[in-house]
Design a protein around this motif. Sequence first.
Motif, PDB file in Angstrom:
ATOM      1  N   ALA A 365     -63.000  22.920 -12.701  1.00  0.00           N
ATOM      2  CA  ALA A 365     -62.594  21.965 -11.671  1.00  0.00           C
ATOM      3  C   ALA A 365     -61.150  22.196 -11.244  1.00  0.00           C
ATOM      4  N   VAL A 366     -60.271  22.426 -12.199  1.00  0.00           N
ATOM      5  CA  VAL A 366     -58.872  22.695 -11.872  1.00  0.00           C
ATOM      6  C   VAL A 366     -58.760  23.965 -11.053  1.00  0.00           C
ATOM      7  N   SER A 367     -59.532  24.978 -11.405  1.00  0.00           N
ATOM      8  CA  SER A 367     -59.489  26.249 -10.681  1.00  0.00           C
ATOM      9  C   SER A 367     -59.912  26.074  -9.229  1.00  0.00           C
ATOM     10  N   ARG A 368     -60.904  25.230  -8.985  1.00  0.00           N
ATOM     11  CA  ARG A 368     -61.378  25.025  -7.611  1.00  0.00           C
ATOM     12  C   ARG A 368     -60.324  24.358  -6.737  1.00  0.00           C
ATOM     13  N   LEU A 369     -59.392  23.642  -7.362  1.00  0.00           N
ATOM     14  CA  LEU A 369     -58.331  22.967  -6.601  1.00  0.00           C
ATOM     15  C   LEU A 369     -57.228  23.910  -6.171  1.00  0.00           C
ATOM     16  N   GLY A 370     -57.261  25.161  -6.665  1.00  0.00           N
ATOM     17  CA  GLY A 370     -56.289  26.148  -6.214  1.00  0.00           C
ATOM     18  C   GLY A 370     -55.559  26.801  -7.357  1.00  0.00           C
ATOM     19  N   PRO A 371     -55.063  28.045  -7.144  1.00  0.00           N
ATOM     20  CA  PRO A 371     -54.378  28.771  -8.217  1.00  0.00           C
ATOM     21  C   PRO A 371     -53.075  28.121  -8.652  1.00  0.00           C
ATOM     22  N   GLY A 372     -52.483  27.311  -7.780  1.00  0.00           N
ATOM     23  CA  GLY A 372     -51.219  26.670  -8.140  1.00  0.00           C
ATOM     24  C   GLY A 372     -51.342  25.793  -9.366  1.00  0.00           C
ATOM     25  N   LEU A 373     -52.460  25.074  -9.489  1.00  0.00           N
ATOM     26  CA  LEU A 373     -52.635  24.216 -10.646  1.00  0.00           C
ATOM     27  C   LEU A 373     -52.815  25.021 -11.922  1.00  0.00           C
ATOM     28  N   VAL A 374     -53.507  26.165 -11.828  1.00  0.00           N
ATOM     29  CA  VAL A 374     -53.699  27.017 -12.994  1.00  0.00           C
ATOM     30  C   VAL A 374     -52.354  27.582 -13.458  1.00  0.00           C
TER      31      VAL A 374
END
Length: 414
Positions: A365-374
């Motif tokens: 789920a975090v990955s789907r929100l964008g690489p910035g969160l990862v």
Amino acid sequence: MRQHAVVIGGGIGGLTAAVALHQQGRRVTVLERAASLAPVGAGIGLAPNAQRALDVIGLGDRVRELAAWQGDGGMRTPSGRWLCRTDAAAAAERFGGPLVLLHRAVLVDLLRAALPDDAVRTGVTASVADPGDGRRPARVALGADGRELEADLVVAADGIHSGVRRGLFPDHPGPAYSGYTTWRLVVPAPGRPFAPHETWGRGGLWGTQPLKDGRIYAYAMAAAPAGARAPDDERAELLRRFGDWHDPIPEVLAGAAPEAVLRHDVHHLITPLPAFHRGRVALLGDAAHAMQPTLGQGGNQAVEDAVVLAHHVAAGPSPDRALAAYTADRLPRTTALVRKADRTGRLAMLSSRPAVAVRDALVAAVSRLGPGLVLRGFEGIADWSPPTAAYAADREAGPAETGTADVRRRRSTP
């Protein structure tokens, strides 16, 4: 007379400190217990923070030239499903450079070549006979025959089970077993291309990363009792644990010789030391803050330690104030990383199916929100810069051309 620095331990952190102190004009003696400096190890990933530290001693560009620059990859499940994908260009932009990977022996050779021929003594057992103080030098005992060296500064880089640390802080509980064991191996690359990856399963993880010379560095970690070993050989143990995981893991294991697999239990200093120094002795690397490998920062932090220590002893008006500044600089940062690595290890080693399912769903789920969160998890780690703005490789260019921002811009392009 030139000041004399004695470094106990010829690993990556000790050698980096020796080079930094040598470049300041000190006479340096490195004492290594092993018969040679050939490292017992495999690959090492150097994040931008460690590369910036190596830039201080003029070796960053050479390391980047010899290393593999990590490409796009990510995290997978044992079945091969991608939980998240990493964007190497986005990471390099965010942190000022790429993650690079090379064999530990390559880095050791580079550091050794930057020292005088007579600076390193191997096959020498050393201990601190007297840590010294602001008025008298430290004394280092060599073996059991009574020989001693005097030193204006002693750098103890003698590893997780540091004898120097025990002598300086006898009441500290020392390293604790984390509950996990690790395997490392370097083998020929599989016949088919693959993306760099780390795979998290139930109670274990696996990573496969390419080296520049065409081989790959693979590593694994699993929950296990302290001291446990395979009844046959460690390659067979890896096959039992990871042989049915996704490609290229079975092919990697098929290409590994049993004697090429290294296994080590993971110990860490989860209880922080009260200080990283006493008298004229400074602790560095695993001797000061051994951590789990889950953040890939153990060797990186030793390199950071080395250049920060050299900075403070060059700038400090007295040994006691310089080493107190070193402790103040390094102890809070590394304590936080030891704890974060421990939390990451516990998350990676979850073993119950429901907990693993929840973990994997959250990562996806975090990955789907964008690489910035990862990437946010490495803020404050990979974006660290050393306390000195002058880079050894660029000093002739003048102060206006050697700022950190300029170094980062140059490093962001392969």
